[in-house]
Design a protein around this motif. Structure first.
Motif, short mmCIF file in Angstrom:
data_model
loop_
_atom_site.label_atom_id
_atom_site.label_comp_id
_atom_site.label_asym_id
_atom_site.label_seq_id
_atom_site.Cartn_x
_atom_site.Cartn_y
_atom_site.Cartn_z
N THR A 74 -0.57 1.44 7.57
CA THR A 74 -1.35 0.21 7.62
C THR A 74 -2.30 0.29 8.80
OG1 THR A 74 0.44 -1.09 6.63
CG2 THR A 74 -1.29 -2.30 7.80
N ASP A 120 -5.20 -1.39 11.19
CA ASP A 120 -5.84 -2.61 11.67
C ASP A 120 -7.30 -2.29 11.97
OD1 ASP A 120 -3.39 -3.88 11.53
OD2 ASP A 120 -2.90 -3.47 13.63
N ASP A 124 -9.57 -7.19 9.13
CA ASP A 124 -8.86 -6.82 7.91
C ASP A 124 -7.85 -5.72 8.20
OD1 ASP A 124 -10.59 -8.53 6.50
OD2 ASP A 124 -12.07 -6.92 6.27
N THR A 125 -7.06 -5.41 7.20
CA THR A 125 -6.17 -4.25 7.24
C THR A 125 -6.45 -3.38 6.03
OG1 THR A 125 -4.40 -5.41 6.07
CG2 THR A 125 -4.34 -5.45 8.49
#
Length: 487
Positions: A116, A118, A123-124
């Motif tokens: 994931t 950042d 947003d991710t």
């Protein structure tokens, strides 16, 4: 076989090489995150006067995309940037790029087996495979000289050249004498009323055998591709000879040193005492040998002074050296290089068990063949630790890494589980590399190749061809990471 999503950070030569290799293998779910507004990496950012590559263009280019229309043997920044842009267009890379997006952190999700990211947009992004391709020379550095922020004139780093600053008739101070400075000093010297170049450590110089490629050259290269291949092969052999000298042949290194001395002494004879200042006091090869035929002649001009006395402080009006002499200055240009040993900073990278990559690298960065790190599954670095070359073309190394990446991704897709390099494999590799580096020429002086502790974290200790032969993906070096059930 699982279809994988791949996030590449950076749209420079490494990121583009990675994307092209993956696309050729049928991997299309690729997102390239680029914080700037265009491709190019260092060749987009470094626009200083005279910016050029110190590796001949026929070799400083992708082997799969030769360019028959290089304007010069040692092409300058605009031509190199155009080449990178054209390659991105030719191989349909741009549609994968999100410009103006910086990655601030990346965390491996053990439950889901993916990364994931950042983003600076808030947003991710989720990806199965993470490919940091931010390079070693992307973050400029300036030394913490007292009073630096009090200077009332204009100042900027060479990698962030301010083209709005008027240099004509100004008293200019250049701090640093590395690869960038030896290119831009000859360009700005005629403009300056007075130019002072502050040198902490002198570089070894060899003649720059540059030439213009004419329309006839372009036609021959296009109609007879073997001629350009021969040019590439010739220059590969010559620049690899530097690596042979540093790694295997002290007599060859001594010969190169004598050639450098003769070249530099001949060019410095116009100004008494100049040669004694520009001749290095460390073994040749310890820092990158530079190609220049106009830097020393620029230093020999009446309006230029090479200062080897240390800097004590910077004042609003200029620079005070350690001999307490004040040097009035209108413009300061920092030619002080990059934070090369701070790999992947300032991103926060979190792997298995919450481990922090930068904490793991506290004593100096390391990675298996410069690409994979134990505890950080499905992450492969382009131009990572110990993959720089002391003599050749980094693009040669990037192509090897892109091929490794492709095989790595194929293996992950086949197994359906993330892979991490085995700790015993990475440790044994790092020990072997560091043992070689400890006895190498690169351990014999202070340079951007080394951390403050003295560990060489940037350079590959052998020849480029040995890296290509050794850096082959072997599934036995890796182990799958089972999904961790959420608590």
């Amino acid at each position: 076989m699982k279809t994988l999503s791949i996030a590449i950070i950076g749209a420079g030569l490494g990121g583009i090489a990675a994307a092209i290799e993956l696309k050729k293998a049928g991997h299309e779910d690729i997102t390239i995150l680029e914080k700037a507004s265009d491709v190019g990496g260092v060749w987009r950012d470094n626009t200083y006067p005279g910016a050029a590559c110190d590796v001949p263009s026929p070799f400083y280019s992708y082997s799969f995309e030769p360019n028959p229309r290089w304007p010069r043997r040692f092409s300058q920044q605009p031509a190199i940037l155009d080449y990178i842009s054209d390659v991105a267009d030719t191989y349909d890379v741009r549609r994968h790029i999100r410009f103006g997006v910086e990655v601030t952190a990346a965390t491996f999700d053990e439950a889901r087996g993916h990364w994931t990211l950042d983003l600076s947009t808030g947003d991710t992004l989720v990806a199965d495979v993470l490919v940091p391709a931010v390079g070693q020379l992307s973050r400029p550095t300036t030394p913490p000289i007292p009073g630096r922020d009090t200077f009332a004139g204009e100042s900027f780093h060479s990698a962030r050249w301010d083209h709005d600053v008027e240099l004509d008739g100004k008293r200019i101070a250049v701090i640093g004498t590395g690869a960038s400075a030896i290119q831009f000093v000859p360009e700005i010297q005629p403009q300056a009323a007075h130019l002072e170049v502050y040198q902490r450590s002198a570089p070894y110089l060899l003649p720059r055998p540059d030439r213009e490629f004419t329309e006839l050259h372009h036609k021959i290269f296009k109609l007879l591709p073997a001629t350009q291949l021969a040019e590439r092969g010739t220059w590969y052999g010559l620049v690899e000879a530097l690596s042979v000298a540093w790694v295997y042949s002290k007599p060859l290194a001594a010969l190169i040193g004598r050639l450098s001395r003769a070249h530099m002494k001949r060019q410095a004879k116009a100004k008494p005492g100049l040669f004694e200042k520009v001749w290095p006091d460390y073994p040749i090869g310890c820092k990158r040998v530079l190609f220049s035929s106009d830097y020393i002649p620029a230093l020999a001009q009446p309006n230029t002074e090479l200062i080897t006395t240390g800097i004590r402080e910077i004042t609003p009006n200029g620079i005070i050296t350690t001999d307490r002499v004040e040097h009035p200055t209108d413009v300061i240009i920092w030619g002080t290089g990059f934070k090369a040993t701070e790999f992947l900073a300032p991103m926060k990278i979190t792997g298995l068990g919450g481990r922090d990559l930068h904490e793991q690298w506290a004593d100096g960065a390391s990675a298996y063949y410069g690409m994979t790190v134990t505890g950080f599954p499905n992450m492969l670095i382009m131009y990572g630790p110990n993959t720089n070359t002391g003599g050749g073309s980094i693009i040669y190394f990037l192509e090897v890494q892109a091929a490794y990446l492709r095989e790595f991704v194929d293996a992950v897709a086949e197994r359906g589980a993330p892979l991490t390099v085995k700790a015993i494999v990475e440790r044994a590799y790092d020990q072997r590399i560091q043992d070689k580096l400890a006895n190498s020429v690169w351990s014999q002086c202070t340079s951007w190749y080394r951390t403050a502790s003295g560990r060489v974290t940037t350079n590959w200790p052998l020849l480029g061809i040995e890296y290509k032969r050794e850096a082959k993906f072997d599934p036995a070096d890796y182990q799958p990471v089972p999904a961790k059930k959420p608590v």
